[in-house]
Design a protein around this motif. Structure first.
Motif, PDB file in Angstrom:
ATOM      1  N   PRO A 275      52.270  58.299  30.754  1.00 49.98           N
ATOM      2  CA  PRO A 275      53.128  57.579  29.807  1.00 49.98           C
ATOM      3  C   PRO A 275      52.458  56.288  29.357  1.00 49.98           C
ATOM      4  O   PRO A 275      51.712  55.670  30.116  1.00 49.98           O
ATOM      5  CB  PRO A 275      54.389  57.282  30.634  1.00 49.98           C
ATOM      6  N   ASP A 276      52.720  55.918  28.132  1.00 49.32           N
ATOM      7  CA  ASP A 276      52.187  54.647  27.635  1.00 49.32           C
ATOM      8  C   ASP A 276      52.788  53.498  28.444  1.00 49.32           C
ATOM      9  O   ASP A 276      53.960  53.533  28.825  1.00 49.32           O
ATOM     10  CB  ASP A 276      52.537  54.477  26.160  1.00 49.32           C
ATOM     11  N   ALA A 277      51.974  52.512  28.752  1.00 52.08           N
ATOM     12  CA  ALA A 277      52.429  51.357  29.530  1.00 52.08           C
ATOM     13  C   ALA A 277      51.550  50.171  29.198  1.00 52.08           C
ATOM     14  O   ALA A 277      50.373  50.324  28.865  1.00 52.08           O
ATOM     15  CB  ALA A 277      52.362  51.654  31.027  1.00 52.08           C
ATOM     16  N   ASP A 278      52.112  48.991  29.298  1.00 50.81           N
ATOM     17  CA  ASP A 278      51.341  47.764  29.094  1.00 50.81           C
ATOM     18  C   ASP A 278      50.642  47.401  30.405  1.00 50.81           C
ATOM     19  O   ASP A 278      51.288  47.044  31.387  1.00 50.81           O
ATOM     20  CB  ASP A 278      52.259  46.624  28.661  1.00 50.81           C
ATOM     21  N   VAL A 279      49.325  47.516  30.419  1.00 46.92           N
ATOM     22  CA  VAL A 279      48.529  47.155  31.592  1.00 46.92           C
ATOM     23  C   VAL A 279      47.819  45.843  31.298  1.00 46.92           C
ATOM     24  O   VAL A 279      47.029  45.753  30.357  1.00 46.92           O
ATOM     25  CB  VAL A 279      47.484  48.236  31.920  1.00 46.92           C
ATOM     26  N   THR A 280      48.107  44.827  32.085  1.00 47.79           N
ATOM     27  CA  THR A 280      47.428  43.541  31.921  1.00 47.79           C
ATOM     28  C   THR A 280      46.134  43.566  32.716  1.00 47.79           C
ATOM     29  O   THR A 280      46.138  43.856  33.917  1.00 47.79           O
ATOM     30  CB  THR A 280      48.319  42.383  32.400  1.00 47.79           C
ATOM     31  N   VAL A 281      45.028  43.278  32.043  1.00 48.66           N
ATOM     32  CA  VAL A 281      43.704  43.370  32.657  1.00 48.66           C
ATOM     33  C   VAL A 281      43.156  41.964  32.905  1.00 48.66           C
ATOM     34  O   VAL A 281      43.146  41.120  31.996  1.00 48.66           O
ATOM     35  CB  VAL A 281      42.741  44.166  31.756  1.00 48.66           C
ATOM     36  N   TYR A 282      42.684  41.741  34.141  1.00 50.26           N
ATOM     37  CA  TYR A 282      42.120  40.454  34.544  1.00 50.26           C
ATOM     38  C   TYR A 282      40.668  40.645  34.974  1.00 50.26           C
ATOM     39  O   TYR A 282      40.326  41.645  35.621  1.00 50.26           O
ATOM     40  CB  TYR A 282      42.905  39.859  35.714  1.00 50.26           C
ATOM     41  N   GLY A 283      39.819  39.689  34.640  1.00 44.38           N
ATOM     42  CA  GLY A 283      38.427  39.707  35.055  1.00 44.38           C
ATOM     43  C   GLY A 283      38.152  38.645  36.094  1.00 44.38           C
ATOM     44  O   GLY A 283      38.726  37.549  36.042  1.00 44.38           O
ATOM     45  N   ALA A 284      37.255  38.948  37.041  1.00 38.92           N
ATOM     46  CA  ALA A 284      36.933  38.021  38.139  1.00 38.92           C
ATOM     47  C   ALA A 284      35.432  37.771  38.197  1.00 38.92           C
ATOM     48  O   ALA A 284      34.637  38.721  38.210  1.00 38.92           O
ATOM     49  CB  ALA A 284      37.430  38.589  39.462  1.00 38.92           C
ATOM     50  N   GLN A 285      35.056  36.504  38.243  1.00 39.76           N
ATOM     51  CA  GLN A 285      33.653  36.123  38.378  1.00 39.76           C
ATOM     52  C   GLN A 285      33.490  35.090  39.487  1.00 39.76           C
ATOM     53  O   GLN A 285      34.451  34.396  39.859  1.00 39.76           O
ATOM     54  CB  GLN A 285      33.119  35.554  37.062  1.00 39.76           C
ATOM     55  N   ALA A 286      32.269  34.994  40.012  1.00 32.76           N
ATOM     56  CA  ALA A 286      31.928  33.921  40.942  1.00 32.76           C
ATOM     57  C   ALA A 286      31.657  32.649  40.154  1.00 32.76           C
ATOM     58  O   ALA A 286      31.061  32.689  39.067  1.00 32.76           O
ATOM     59  CB  ALA A 286      30.696  34.301  41.756  1.00 32.76           C
ATOM     60  N   SER A 287      32.092  31.507  40.676  1.00 31.24           N
ATOM     61  CA  SER A 287      31.889  30.244  39.960  1.00 31.24           C
ATOM     62  C   SER A 287      30.421  29.957  39.706  1.00 31.24           C
ATOM     63  O   SER A 287      30.063  29.302  38.716  1.00 31.24           O
ATOM     64  CB  SER A 287      32.523  29.094  40.747  1.00 31.24           C
ATOM     65  N   GLY A 288      29.551  30.464  40.587  1.00 27.98           N
ATOM     66  CA  GLY A 288      28.119  30.261  40.415  1.00 27.98           C
ATOM     67  C   GLY A 288      27.493  31.149  39.362  1.00 27.98           C
ATOM     68  O   GLY A 288      26.290  31.037  39.081  1.00 27.98           O
ATOM     69  N   CYS A 289      28.282  32.028  38.749  1.00 28.90           N
ATOM     70  CA  CYS A 289      27.813  32.850  37.632  1.00 28.90           C
ATOM     71  C   CYS A 289      29.045  33.290  36.851  1.00 28.90           C
ATOM     72  O   CYS A 289      29.517  34.416  36.988  1.00 28.90           O
ATOM     73  CB  CYS A 289      27.018  34.054  38.121  1.00 28.90           C
ATOM     74  N   ALA A 290      29.562  32.398  36.032  1.00 28.17           N
ATOM     75  CA  ALA A 290      30.853  32.630  35.380  1.00 28.17           C
ATOM     76  C   ALA A 290      30.803  32.407  33.872  1.00 28.17           C
ATOM     77  O   ALA A 290      31.657  31.720  33.305  1.00 28.17           O
ATOM     78  CB  ALA A 290      31.900  31.720  36.009  1.00 28.17           C
ATOM     79  N   PRO A 291      29.851  33.023  33.176  1.00 24.85           N
ATOM     80  CA  PRO A 291      29.770  32.779  31.728  1.00 24.85           C
ATOM     81  C   PRO A 291      30.973  33.332  30.956  1.00 24.85           C
ATOM     82  O   PRO A 291      31.386  32.741  29.951  1.00 24.85           O
ATOM     83  CB  PRO A 291      28.475  33.482  31.313  1.00 24.85           C
ATOM     84  N   VAL A 292      31.529  34.452  31.406  1.00 25.87           N
ATOM     85  CA  VAL A 292      32.672  35.027  30.689  1.00 25.87           C
ATOM     86  C   VAL A 292      33.936  34.221  30.965  1.00 25.87           C
ATOM     87  O   VAL A 292      34.740  33.965  30.075  1.00 25.87           O
ATOM     88  CB  VAL A 292      32.867  36.504  31.066  1.00 25.87           C
ATOM     89  N   SER A 293      34.094  33.782  32.205  1.00 22.71           N
ATOM     90  CA  SER A 293      35.232  32.934  32.557  1.00 22.71           C
ATOM     91  C   SER A 293      35.195  31.630  31.764  1.00 22.71           C
ATOM     92  O   SER A 293      36.222  31.160  31.258  1.00 22.71           O
ATOM     93  CB  SER A 293      35.218  32.635  34.061  1.00 22.71           C
TER      94      SER A 293
END
Length: 426
Positions: A275-293
């Protein structure tokens, strides 16, 4: 990114049963389409290419009757229909663990861990390599190769050995020794390179231009390779009883895993499998390599490269290829990309081990440490069903916990000595 023209040694292919229901390579930026073949960048705008399909009708029953590996989803991957019968490492069908102990420690209602340790080389990279290898064989490549932060090198070396072809893997010289040995044991060529992953990757790109019959899985056959990560999303949905979770937290290195899990969820909805559902997606990075964050926090669409400095070496990619697309996914779904420092990462590894008996590598420490931060900031709902990814085995990153895991001195073999130690712990 530079365009890689298809060479005479590695020809382009039109739609073919050898690539299943895949029909073209499509540019993510301008939408231009190209024949299936050894190309990863658009010749019109230099944007990255991904595999496009004519997805067939497929039922839950057909998938459930398939092999206990990623090949149960072969009709949704760029592989030939009989791929399961060919020599391969048969990755996938890893456990989805109901993590009640960890959930209680974090103050959450329902939490699952997608535990990738049981893959053939003990990380999710076996999935992506299996798909890349299948495509490389069909296109006539002679050598399977990669730049790697460790897990990918393990998977490439093992998959090539199983398929009976040559492998070449390049890794940073300061990589964890466990990962280096676990690549060397398969007998292919292992090359340690001075510098970080981005230095290794630059060398690999040069070699890919020079050696037209080498398939660098995350360079010139990257569109196929990345599709293997979809199988994590497929399995999560299947193991939840053919439904999607409400929240998912994914570690971010290149970013392809997060992007492709989201793609998998959307494909299952499109096919009517969930079934269709709203999935909230979270990304996790290390502070020592966090260009996307950092890009997310600043509201930027462009990810600025950084020089990694973190114990989470498997995530230490300072210039992530899929970074902009991670930003697209988390913003579209209402999620966040955040980061956590090394001390919290190590603590989180211990928390998972102590509450669930799962010893994950540093990437899962990043994921749980970021989850904790998101909970504290009110950015993730503790009452919604959540999935986190453990992408590899902690035995590959022993140095990360060597300074905090308590290992006592030996005792004499007497009851009195044992009682002393036991009572002291209590």
């Amino acid at each position: 990114m530079t365009s890689v023209a298809t060479s005479p040694a590695v020809p382009a292919y039109s739609a073919s049963p050898r690539f299943g229901n895949a029909r073209a390579l499509t540019c993510r930026e301008c939408g231009a389409s190209f024949d299936l073949g050894g190309q990863h960048a658009c010749v019109e705008c230099f944007g990255p290419l991904e595999v496009g399909y004519d997805l067939p009708p497929v039922t839950r029953q057909q998938i459930e009757a398939g092999p206990p590996s990623i090949w149960r989803y072969a009709s949704l991957l760029p592989v030939r229909p009989d791929i399961a019968a060919r020599p391969n490492t048969e990755p996938g069908r890893t456990r989805l663990v109901l993590a009640d102990g960890l959930a209680a420690a974090l103050g959450m209602r329902r939490l699952w861990v997608k535990d990738e340790r049981s893959n053939p080389t003990h990380s999710f990279k076996d999935r992506v390599v299996a798909v890349a290898l299948a495509a490389a064989v069909e296109m006539g490549y002679r050598v399977l190769a990669c730049p790697s932060t460790g897990n990918l090198a393990n998977a490439v070396a093992a998959a090539a050995a199983r398929a009976g072809i040559e492998s070449v893997v390049l890794v940073p010289a300061n990589l964890e020794p466990e990962k280096i040995l676990a690549s060397a044991v398969y007998g292919g060529l292992l090359v340690k390179v001075e510098g970080g992953y981005d230095d290794v990757n630059r060398l690999a790109c040069e070699l890919a231009e020079e050696h037209e019959d080498w398939a660098f899985v995350n360079v010139n056959v990257r569109p196929y390779y990345a599709e293997g990560s979809k199988t994590i999303g497929y399995e999560i949905a299947e193991d939840l009883g053919w439904r999607l979770p409400r929240q998912i937290v994914v570690p971010v290195a290149s970013g392809a895993q997060l992007v492709k899990i989201d793609k998998a969820f959307r494909e299952f909805v499109e096919l009517g499998l969930v079934p269709d559902a709203d999935v909230t997606v979270y990304g996790a990075q290390a502070s020592g390599c966090a260009p996307v964050s950092a890009a997310f926090a600043a509201g930027h669409d462009v990810v600025q490269p950084v020089r990694p400095d973190t114990i989470a070496k498997s995530l230490a990619i300072g210039n992530p290829a899929d970074g902009p697309y991670v930003l697209d996914v988390v913003r579209r779904t209402g999620g966040t990309v955040a980061d956590a420092p090394d001390a919290e990462i190590v603590d989180a590894i211990g928390l998972l081990a102590a509450t669930e008996g799962i010893f994950g590598e540093t990437a899962v420490g990043v994921t749980i440490a970021v989850l904790r931060r998101l909970l504290a900031a009110g950015q993730i709902d503790p009452d919604e069903e959540t999935v986190i990814i453990n992408s590899g085995d902690g035995l590959k990153t022993l140095n990360a916990v060597a300074g905090v895991a308590s290992v006592p001195e030996p005792i004499r073999a007497t009851m009195a000595e044992f009682t002393r130690v036991y009572e002291a712990r209590r």
